[in-house]
Enzyme design. Structure first.
Site, short mmCIF file in Angstrom:
data_model
loop_
_atom_site.label_atom_id
_atom_site.label_comp_id
_atom_site.label_asym_id
_atom_site.label_seq_id
_atom_site.Cartn_x
_atom_site.Cartn_y
_atom_site.Cartn_z
CG ASP A 298 -1.90 0.84 1.15
OD1 ASP A 298 -2.54 1.38 0.21
OD2 ASP A 298 -2.26 1.73 2.11
CB THR B 258 -2.13 6.00 -2.00
OG1 THR B 258 -1.64 4.56 -1.77
CG2 THR B 258 -2.86 6.33 -1.26
CB THR B 259 0.89 3.12 -5.54
OG1 THR B 259 0.62 2.47 -4.50
CG2 THR B 259 2.21 3.01 -6.22
CG ASP C 8 -6.46 0.36 -0.61
OD1 ASP C 8 -6.57 1.29 0.59
OD2 ASP C 8 -5.55 -0.06 -1.34
P1 ADP Z 1 -2.67 2.21 -5.87
O1 ADP Z 1 -2.11 2.37 -4.59
O2 ADP Z 1 -2.50 3.29 -7.03
O3 ADP Z 1 -4.25 1.79 -5.91
P2 ADP Z 1 -2.35 -0.37 -6.67
O4 ADP Z 1 -1.22 -1.38 -6.51
O5 ADP Z 1 -3.73 -0.96 -5.99
O6 ADP Z 1 -1.70 0.93 -6.65
O7 ADP Z 1 -2.39 -0.89 -8.36
C1 ADP Z 1 -3.41 -0.14 -8.92
C2 ADP Z 1 -3.35 -0.23 -10.67
O8 ADP Z 1 -3.55 -1.54 -10.89
C3 ADP Z 1 -4.64 0.53 -11.15
O9 ADP Z 1 -4.10 1.31 -12.59
C4 ADP Z 1 -5.39 -0.57 -11.77
O10 ADP Z 1 -6.07 -0.16 -12.96
C5 ADP Z 1 -4.55 -1.68 -11.79
N1 ADP Z 1 -5.11 -2.82 -11.74
C6 ADP Z 1 -5.96 -3.57 -10.96
N2 ADP Z 1 -6.27 -4.61 -11.07
C7 ADP Z 1 -5.95 -5.25 -12.48
C8 ADP Z 1 -5.94 -6.25 -13.32
N3 ADP Z 1 -6.59 -7.35 -12.99
N4 ADP Z 1 -5.27 -6.19 -14.57
C9 ADP Z 1 -4.51 -5.21 -14.55
N5 ADP Z 1 -4.39 -3.91 -13.80
C10 ADP Z 1 -4.96 -3.92 -12.87
MG MG Z 2 -4.99 0.16 -4.89
#
Ligand code: ADP
Ligand code: MG
Length: 519
Positions: free
Chosen positions: A41, A74-75, A367
């Protein structure tokens, strides 16, 4: 100072970049006491990191804002900020003035929000439940909760439906309680509130059906005098009289509760041993020292009114629950207040094998809750996996062509920066970012606006159709906060040592150099 600030901010962004997306890696953070946190996270990593550089701290703020406003993304927000700064640096190298870049970025950010609003889709009443389930699942993909994301997503959606009052959904009304033991699949939704407390007296019943609950935010104890007082007693009679009086007062407190017809007491403060005894004699179940936030949740769940004066407690102030019982969860007794009718506050009990596992699951669940609530509130969603970012960067390039002058370059730089999201998703999945981005570009050129990267198969597919869905708010908020902080950092040309606001000298973290000059 400017280069130094940009460098520091970029470094912070770079640290969390490898965690983005389903194939992102986790970080292990070890604090000065040796305690560890394992997490994926963004905001947790940044909060736990010891960051001193003032500009780097501003990047941490971006993550915090995103966390407060949405709870997820957040990332994404942080790496966009990092990339915006990197591209700004390239423009500065070409002798473009930082204020011009800041202005161009501002224009690009406004345009991005416009583009996102235009491509977003609206949730309708009949597909709402299904969409929320997909949003929750997307949020938990690749996190600690991965293997049980479907079970958890179901609990989350149920919980949200339960507490929603029209479009008003307050995440405070979903209590997350964690207990080590069993597996994640044993997590459950409780129609009411789970309190991490046992009953105060062993003579009390362990189970109360058709509970009538009194909520007291006062102590059921003798009140101490406000000032230092001395009582002089000259005979044993007086002593006896004094004790009797005390007992009478306490009995009176218990009687007031008993008269109201309550069979359960939830008290925010202490309960005297004697009062416990009187309550136990009447088969009343009582818990004490319940937190204020839990008191409010119990009120929401049971319809009880929080009372500050026991003398004013009446039967109308009592809340109801189908069952109140003490139950062993793991190796601790907890109080379940459950089977509440139309509970407007509920509990999700998260189970799991170890503290580190449960903590990470809780973050993923948070989240997901944030995302679902954001989607419900504004009713708009987008596909994920880099699709909206690709649309934004395409739109910005077209927009840049309508501009002249140096702002055009800044808008182009902004468009390039947004592509960091699909690029990073590809890189983190071990895919060739150039190939993936080219393919993605081609699909979007064909008008397939939800084309995103399937990181598991290395293919470009329609994300809306395959159920990778996120709330619009994640994307707009991330771009807003990232561009705002970038503009702020760009406008700084000097870091000056100031005296701290309380008049004392500022603390100098490293070798006596003034802050901001020694990093
Ligand atoms: P954040 O802290 O930004 O939410 P995450 O590690 O949760 O970071 O990653 C979010 C990113 O991963 C988003 O751009 C989302 O669209 C992408 N994402 C989530 N699920 C999938 C999936 N099944 N396939 C591809 N990308 C995904
Ligand atoms: Mg996320």
């Amino acid at each position: 100072a400017q280069r130094n600030n940009i460098m520091a901010a970029r470094l912070v962004a770079e640290t969390v970049r490898t965690t983005l997306g389903p194939k992102g890696m986790d970080k292990m953070i070890v604090d000065s006491l040796g305690d560890i946190t394992v997490t994926n996270d963004g905001v947790t990593i940044l909060e736990e990191m010891e960051i001193e550089h003032p500009a780097a701290k501003m990047i941490v703020e971006v993550a915090k804002t995103q966390e407060e406003e949405v709870g997820d993304g957040t990332t994404t927000a942080v790496i966009i900020a990092g990339e915006l700064l990197k591209n700004a640096e390239n423009l500065i190298d070409k002798d473009i003035h930082p204020t011009v870049i800041a202005r161009g970025y501002r224009m690009a950010a406004d345009k991005s929000i416009e583009i996102l609003n235009a491509i977003a889709e609206t949730i309708s009443k009949n597909n709402e439940a299904e969409i929320l389930q997909k949003i929750a699942t997307t949020a938990m993909t690749g996190k600690g909760a991965e293997t049980n994301k479907d079970v958890l997503a179901k609990l989350i959606v149920q919980a949200i439906n339960q507490i929603a009052e029209g479009n008003k959904v307050d995440k405070e009304n979903i209590k997350l309680e964690k207990k080590i033991g069993n597996g994640v699949e044993d997590s459950e939704l409780i129609q009411g509130i789970l309190l991490d407390k046992e009953r105060v007296h062993s003579g009390m019943p362990t189970k109360v059906e058709n509970a009538k609950i009194a909520l007291l935010d006062m102590a059921l104890e003798m009140k101490g005098p406000e000032t230092d007082t001395k009582i002089q007693i000259t005979s044993p009679d007086q002593m006896q009289g004094f004790l009797e009086q005390e007992e009478k007062t306490l009995k009176n407190l218990a009687d007031k509760v008993i008269q109201s017809g309550a069979n359960v007491v939830v008290c925010q403060k202490g309960i005297d041993d004697l009062v416990q005894h009187f309550l136990a004699k009447k088969n009343i179940y009582a818990v004490r020292r319940v937190s204020k936030s839990d008191m409010e949740r119990v009120a929401k769940a049971t319809g009880a009114k929080i009372i500050s004066k026991v003398s004013e407690l009446t039967s109308q102030d009592l809340g109801t629950a189908g069952l109140v019982e003490e139950n062993k969860v793991g190796d601790e007794e907890m109080t379940y207040i459950k089977d509440c009718k139309e509970a407007k506050a509920v509990t999700i009990l998260i189970r799991g094998g170890s503290a580190h596992v449960i903590d990470e699951i809780e973050r993923a669940v948070k989240d997901a809750i944030g995302d679902c609530i954001a989607a419900l509130k504004n009713g708009k969603i987008v596909g994920g996996a880099g699709a909206p970012e690709m649309e934004v960067s395409r739109g910005l390039r077209n927009y840049a062509n309508t501009l002249s002058g140096r702002e055009q370059l800044a808008v182009q730089a902004f468009a390039d920066a947004i592509e960091i999201v699909p690029r990073t998703l590809a890189e983190n999945a071990g895919l060739d970012p150039i190939d993936m981005l080219t393919e993605l570009q081609a699909e979007h050129d064909k008008g397939n606006k939800w084309a995103g990267i399937n990181v598991f198969q290395g293919k470009v597919i329609d994300m809306m159709k395959s159920g990778v869905i996120e709330p619009l708010k994640i994307k707009t908020q991330a771009i807003k906060s990232a561009s705002e902080v970038t503009e702020l950092i760009l406008r700084i040309d000097d870091v000056i040592k100031g005296s701290s606001k309380d008049g004392k000298m500022p603390q100098m973290p490293h070798g006596g150099m003034p802050p901001g000059m020694d990093y």
